[in-house]
Design an enzyme around this catalytic site. Structure first.
Site, PDB file in Angstrom:
ATOM      1  N   ASP A  40      -5.328  -6.947   5.672  1.00 19.88           N
ATOM      2  CA  ASP A  40      -6.593  -6.370   5.397  1.00 19.88           C
ATOM      3  C   ASP A  40      -7.707  -7.318   4.923  1.00 19.88           C
ATOM      4  O   ASP A  40      -8.763  -7.123   5.322  1.00 19.88           O
ATOM      5  CB  ASP A  40      -6.358  -5.622   4.031  1.00 19.88           C
ATOM      6  CG  ASP A  40      -7.395  -4.336   3.812  1.00 19.88           C
ATOM      7  OD1 ASP A  40      -8.176  -4.246   4.571  1.00 19.88           O
ATOM      8  OD2 ASP A  40      -7.113  -3.603   2.862  1.00 19.88           O
TER       9      ASP A  40
ATOM     10  N   ASP B 185      -3.816 -18.065   1.060  1.00 24.39           N
ATOM     11  CA  ASP B 185      -4.857 -18.801   0.414  1.00 24.39           C
ATOM     12  C   ASP B 185      -5.408 -20.052   1.162  1.00 24.39           C
ATOM     13  O   ASP B 185      -6.569 -20.207   1.281  1.00 24.39           O
ATOM     14  CB  ASP B 185      -4.379 -19.282  -1.205  1.00 24.39           C
ATOM     15  CG  ASP B 185      -2.905 -19.820  -1.092  1.00 24.39           C
ATOM     16  OD1 ASP B 185      -2.123 -19.766  -0.262  1.00 24.39           O
ATOM     17  OD2 ASP B 185      -2.799 -20.697  -2.110  1.00 24.39           O
TER      18      ASP B 185
ATOM     19  N   LYS C  99       2.953 -15.545   1.805  1.00 27.72           N
ATOM     20  CA  LYS C  99       2.955 -16.215   0.498  1.00 27.72           C
ATOM     21  C   LYS C  99       4.427 -16.576  -0.096  1.00 27.72           C
ATOM     22  O   LYS C  99       4.958 -16.138  -1.059  1.00 27.72           O
ATOM     23  CB  LYS C  99       2.137 -15.536  -0.850  1.00 27.72           C
ATOM     24  CG  LYS C  99       1.653 -15.841  -2.032  1.00 27.72           C
ATOM     25  CD  LYS C  99       0.560 -16.886  -1.801  1.00 27.72           C
ATOM     26  CE  LYS C  99       0.229 -17.661  -2.959  1.00 27.72           C
ATOM     27  NZ  LYS C  99      -0.480 -18.867  -3.113  1.00 27.72           N
TER      28      LYS C  99
ATOM     29  N   TYR D 171       0.699  -1.246  -0.026  1.00 27.92           N
ATOM     30  CA  TYR D 171       0.104  -0.100  -0.016  1.00 27.92           C
ATOM     31  C   TYR D 171       0.818   1.231  -0.101  1.00 27.92           C
ATOM     32  O   TYR D 171       0.326   2.345  -0.119  1.00 27.92           O
ATOM     33  CB  TYR D 171      -1.179   0.003   1.055  1.00 27.92           C
ATOM     34  CG  TYR D 171      -2.137  -0.902   1.075  1.00 27.92           C
ATOM     35  CD1 TYR D 171      -2.119  -1.694   0.194  1.00 27.92           C
ATOM     36  CD2 TYR D 171      -2.765  -1.249   2.370  1.00 27.92           C
ATOM     37  CE1 TYR D 171      -3.399  -2.753   0.060  1.00 27.92           C
ATOM     38  CE2 TYR D 171      -3.830  -2.157   2.204  1.00 27.92           C
ATOM     39  CZ  TYR D 171      -4.024  -3.241   1.082  1.00 27.92           C
ATOM     40  OH  TYR D 171      -5.018  -4.156   1.091  1.00 27.92           O
TER      41      TYR D 171
ATOM     42  N   ASP E 129     -10.603  -8.668   7.980  1.00 26.94           N
ATOM     43  CA  ASP E 129     -12.160  -8.446   7.481  1.00 26.94           C
ATOM     44  C   ASP E 129     -13.064  -9.766   7.779  1.00 26.94           C
ATOM     45  O   ASP E 129     -14.173  -9.949   7.945  1.00 26.94           O
ATOM     46  CB  ASP E 129     -12.239  -7.941   6.107  1.00 26.94           C
ATOM     47  CG  ASP E 129     -12.754  -6.296   6.119  1.00 26.94           C
ATOM     48  OD1 ASP E 129     -12.405  -6.012   7.432  1.00 26.94           O
ATOM     49  OD2 ASP E 129     -12.862  -5.845   5.321  1.00 26.94           O
TER      50      ASP E 129
END
Ligand code: NAD
Length: 363
Positions: free
Chosen positions: A251, A227, A195, A145, A255
């Protein structure tokens, strides 16, 4: 710690002022049990500050936060200010600026499950039976980001866009230490999400964490690919305790952790800097669709105050008193509209009444 503790109250927009008012009722009640004298100073922020001063984060507000020991934040934003350019809008112009100004790099979002509200969770009963109580720790000021270069080049069919995922050892170490210290006070296990089968930043992330884990021998450190993590959270959330993530994965995962509880109106959060200066706020937004109607759920805001009392004031017992009071009120069937389960014993109450019920249940 000095015997005066200053809290900057930034109620903001939408439901912010309505739910902050309920948190203030709770603070008024528990003040007597605290070992410090609390001083509260209210400051305008967000859309409310644009309306008053033409600026989403007035100097007086920022200065007030600097002079405080912690910030209790409501929420900012709403359609009224959506016509403004992005960096002048309440979220980017106020909240993100405060996070950057105070270098709030560690975002903690607890996600726990109330038995009384199981029907609201999208998970099946056989999964929920085991319960869950997860602390999601997200790195908040680095990663893709913020990485440079980022942008777009060329035109037509050859146009392309690019972002940069970048993490330094320093950034990984400082969030890592926070996660290990929190894990020590919980079930002493961390699942770090990455990852590493594809990304260099994830390989470094793992190396640094493995290295600092030597300082925390009693904490079990595990790794999981993002994943797999999103699947495991649906299948068996009870396997997790502390989840640690870089910004982008955090992020997503935070959620998902919120969603499996069934209501965003119940979830608090805090963002810390290196000195554990914290901004405490509900995980949800300003909910303009229900603002001003006295129907918002104040629990996330009250739990944000409870986190402040636990982490900044280190008064764990008082924070527990507040958390227990919330459980008691839910157990007696009281619900704000967003928590409606349509059970026979359910009693729908408004924001003010929910705040008062929780306040009266603190013993
Ligand atoms: P939102 O979280 O405000 O609302 C999403 C849904 O959840 C709405 O239906 C809302 O009514 C409901 N909801 C949220 N909190 C609730 C509560 N306490 N009680 C009952 N219901 C609740 O997200 P959004 O609609 O995407 O954003 C609305 C505004 O909030 C936007 O301007 C956005 O920029 C801003 N926002 C601010 C923050 C913040 O200040 N930290 C965070 C997210 C969004």
């Amino acid at each position: 710690m000095s015997n005066i503790f200053k809290i900057a109250i930034l109620a903001g927009d939408g439901i912010g002022p309505e739910v902050i008012k309920q948190a203030m009722k709770i603070l008024e009640k528990v003040k007597q049990y605290l070992n410090v004298k609390i001083i509260l100073d209210e400051y305008v922020v967000g859309g409310a500050a644009i309306d008053l001063y033409g600026n989403t984060l007035p100097k007086k507000t920022l200065y007030g936060c600097e002079q405080s020991n912690a910030i209790l934040f409501g929420s900012v934003g709403g359609p009224k200010w959506d016509y403004l350019p992005l960096n002048k809008r309440p979220e980017k112009g106020a909240l993100l600026k405060i996070r950057k100004y105070f270098n709030l790099f560690a975002n903690l979002r607890p996600s726990f499950f109330y038995n009384e509200l199981s029907i609201l969770s999208p998970l099946k009963e056989k999964i929920l039976k085991k319960g869950f109580n997860i602390m999601c720790i997200r790195e908040l000021t680095g990663g893709i980001y913020f990485g440079q270069p980022s942008g777009r080049k060329k035109k037509g069919i050859n146009e392309y866009a690019f972002d940069t995922e970048i993490y330094s050892k320093f950034e990984i170490e400082r969030i890592g230490h926070i996660a290990f210290k929190i894990a020590l006070k919980r079930k002493k296990k961390i699942c770090s999400i990455d990852k590493a089968n594809v990304l260099n930043t994830s390989i470094l992330w793992r190396e640094v964490l493995i290295n600092i884990s030597k300082e925390y021998k009693s904490v079990k450190l595990e790794f999981m690919y993002i994943d797999n993590a999103v699947m495991q959270l649906m299948k068996n959330p009870s396997q997790f305790d502390v989840i640690l993530c870089p910004n982008l994965f955090g992020d997503i995962i935070s959620d998902q952790c919120a969603m499996i509880t069934g209501s965003v109106g119940n979830l608090p959060s805090v963002s810390f800097n290196q000195d554990y200066f914290g901004l405490y706020e509900p995980s949800g937004g300003s909910a303009p669709d229900i603002a001003g109607k006295n129907i918002a759920n104040p629990i996330a805001q009250i739990l944000s105050l409870s986190m402040l009392i636990e982490y900044s004031l280190k008064e764990y017992n008082i924070s527990k008193k507040i958390n227990d009071a919330i459980k008691k009120v839910l157990n007696r069937g009281y619900r704000t509209l967003d928590l409606s389960t349509n059970e026979i014993n359910e009693k729908i109450v408004n924001t003010e009444d929910m705040g008062t019920l929780i306040m009266e249940s603190i013993i």
